[in-house]
Design a protein around this motif. Structure first.
Motif, mmCIF file in Angstrom:
data_model
loop_
_atom_site.group_PDB
_atom_site.id
_atom_site.type_symbol
_atom_site.label_atom_id
_atom_site.label_comp_id
_atom_site.label_asym_id
_atom_site.label_seq_id
_atom_site.Cartn_x
_atom_site.Cartn_y
_atom_site.Cartn_z
ATOM 1 N N GLY A 17 0.890 -1.276 -0.002
ATOM 2 C CA GLY A 17 0.253 0.026 0.045
ATOM 3 C C GLY A 17 0.709 1.261 -0.073
ATOM 4 N N MET A 18 1.993 1.155 0.340
ATOM 5 C CA MET A 18 2.813 2.384 0.168
ATOM 6 C C MET A 18 3.513 2.388 -1.263
ATOM 7 S SD MET A 18 4.582 2.643 4.095
ATOM 8 C CE MET A 18 5.249 4.091 3.636
ATOM 9 N N ILE A 19 4.080 3.665 -1.867
ATOM 10 C CA ILE A 19 4.482 3.669 -2.888
ATOM 11 C C ILE A 19 5.876 3.829 -2.782
ATOM 12 C CG2 ILE A 19 2.335 4.974 -3.790
ATOM 13 C CD1 ILE A 19 4.137 7.654 -3.493
ATOM 14 N N ASP A 20 6.699 3.297 -4.157
ATOM 15 C CA ASP A 20 7.948 3.403 -4.216
ATOM 16 C C ASP A 20 8.534 4.913 -4.410
ATOM 17 O OD1 ASP A 20 8.068 0.727 -4.440
ATOM 18 O OD2 ASP A 20 8.446 0.649 -6.432
ATOM 19 N N ARG A 21 9.643 5.302 -4.106
ATOM 20 C CA ARG A 21 9.963 6.721 -4.030
ATOM 21 C C ARG A 21 11.304 6.682 -5.105
ATOM 22 N NH1 ARG A 21 10.861 9.964 1.382
ATOM 23 N NH2 ARG A 21 10.490 11.613 -0.079
ATOM 24 N N LYS A 22 11.133 7.798 -5.980
ATOM 25 C CA LYS A 22 12.337 7.848 -6.917
ATOM 26 C C LYS A 22 12.905 9.238 -6.910
ATOM 27 C CE LYS A 22 10.517 4.681 -10.212
ATOM 28 N NZ LYS A 22 10.010 4.417 -11.469
ATOM 29 N N GLY A 23 14.144 9.470 -7.096
ATOM 30 C CA GLY A 23 14.691 10.910 -7.215
ATOM 31 C C GLY A 23 15.823 10.920 -7.682
ATOM 32 N N GLU A 24 16.531 12.383 -8.015
ATOM 33 C CA GLU A 24 17.849 12.370 -8.654
ATOM 34 C C GLU A 24 18.582 12.885 -7.554
ATOM 35 O OE1 GLU A 24 19.712 15.644 -11.845
ATOM 36 O OE2 GLU A 24 17.696 15.569 -11.640
ATOM 37 N N ILE A 25 20.005 12.147 -7.933
ATOM 38 C CA ILE A 25 20.814 12.582 -6.871
ATOM 39 C C ILE A 25 21.610 13.795 -7.162
ATOM 40 C CG2 ILE A 25 23.379 11.861 -6.003
ATOM 41 C CD1 ILE A 25 22.386 9.030 -6.325
ATOM 42 N N LEU A 26 21.648 14.783 -6.281
ATOM 43 C CA LEU A 26 22.067 16.187 -6.501
ATOM 44 C C LEU A 26 23.320 16.356 -5.932
ATOM 45 C CD1 LEU A 26 18.815 18.101 -5.255
ATOM 46 C CD2 LEU A 26 19.491 17.691 -7.598
ATOM 47 N N GLU A 27 23.710 15.532 -4.954
ATOM 48 C CA GLU A 27 25.120 15.829 -4.170
ATOM 49 C C GLU A 27 25.255 14.381 -3.822
ATOM 50 O OE1 GLU A 27 26.823 18.167 -0.532
ATOM 51 O OE2 GLU A 27 25.016 18.898 -1.532
ATOM 52 N N VAL A 28 26.635 14.225 -3.767
ATOM 53 C CA VAL A 28 27.378 12.962 -3.124
ATOM 54 C C VAL A 28 28.359 13.318 -1.976
ATOM 55 C CG1 VAL A 28 28.598 10.977 -3.576
ATOM 56 C CG2 VAL A 28 27.127 11.751 -5.316
ATOM 57 N N ARG A 29 27.916 12.996 -0.814
ATOM 58 C CA ARG A 29 28.611 13.594 0.206
ATOM 59 C C ARG A 29 29.588 12.436 0.834
ATOM 60 N NH1 ARG A 29 24.568 17.160 3.864
ATOM 61 N NH2 ARG A 29 23.944 18.566 2.283
ATOM 62 N N GLY A 30 29.717 11.050 0.526
ATOM 63 C CA GLY A 30 30.752 10.333 0.875
ATOM 64 C C GLY A 30 31.693 10.159 -0.058
ATOM 65 N N ALA A 31 32.784 9.790 0.233
ATOM 66 C CA ALA A 31 33.952 9.370 -0.357
ATOM 67 C C ALA A 31 33.778 8.585 -1.533
ATOM 68 C CB ALA A 31 35.121 9.027 0.521
ATOM 69 N N ASP A 32 34.282 8.775 -2.694
ATOM 70 C CA ASP A 32 34.296 7.794 -3.805
ATOM 71 C C ASP A 32 33.093 7.830 -4.180
ATOM 72 O OD1 ASP A 32 37.060 7.945 -4.113
ATOM 73 O OD2 ASP A 32 37.277 6.153 -2.409
ATOM 74 N N GLY A 33 32.032 8.252 -4.240
ATOM 75 C CA GLY A 33 30.538 8.132 -4.603
ATOM 76 C C GLY A 33 29.794 7.293 -3.794
ATOM 77 N N GLU A 34 30.284 7.009 -2.451
ATOM 78 C CA GLU A 34 29.477 6.276 -1.471
ATOM 79 C C GLU A 34 28.600 7.374 -0.851
ATOM 80 O OE1 GLU A 34 32.077 4.517 1.289
ATOM 81 O OE2 GLU A 34 33.231 3.431 -0.624
ATOM 82 N N PRO A 35 27.553 6.821 -0.168
ATOM 83 C CA PRO A 35 26.681 7.362 0.660
ATOM 84 C C PRO A 35 27.134 8.252 1.694
ATOM 85 C CG PRO A 35 25.925 5.245 0.479
ATOM 86 C CD PRO A 35 27.311 5.251 -0.217
#
Length: 66
Positions: A17-35
């Motif tokens: 009953g809950m919807i999926d969420r989608k979005g665009e990554i605006l900024e990467v704050r971790g090292a080497d592309g990590e979260p």
């Protein structure tokens, strides 16, 4: 998990009953592309995301990066 600015994140719903969420990554704050990632979701909301096992990064293809 690694991402770059412009990639999309798809967070699958963990509950019926809950919807999926989608979005665009605006900024990467971790090292080497990590979260974590700053994400603008389809509804316009912006938030900091620490992806879990229910999340997939959808990378831009090479043509879109040029």
């Amino acid at each position: 998990m690694q991402a770059t600015v412009g990639d999309h994140v798809h967070m699958y719903s963990r509950n019926i009953g809950m919807i999926d969420r989608k979005g665009e990554i605006l900024e990467v704050r971790g090292a080497d592309g990590e979260p974590p990632y700053m994400v603008r979701f389809e509804d316009g909301h912006t938030g900091l995301v620490y992806p879990g096992p229910d999340c997939v990064v959808e990378h831009r293809n090479a043509e879109e990066q040029r």
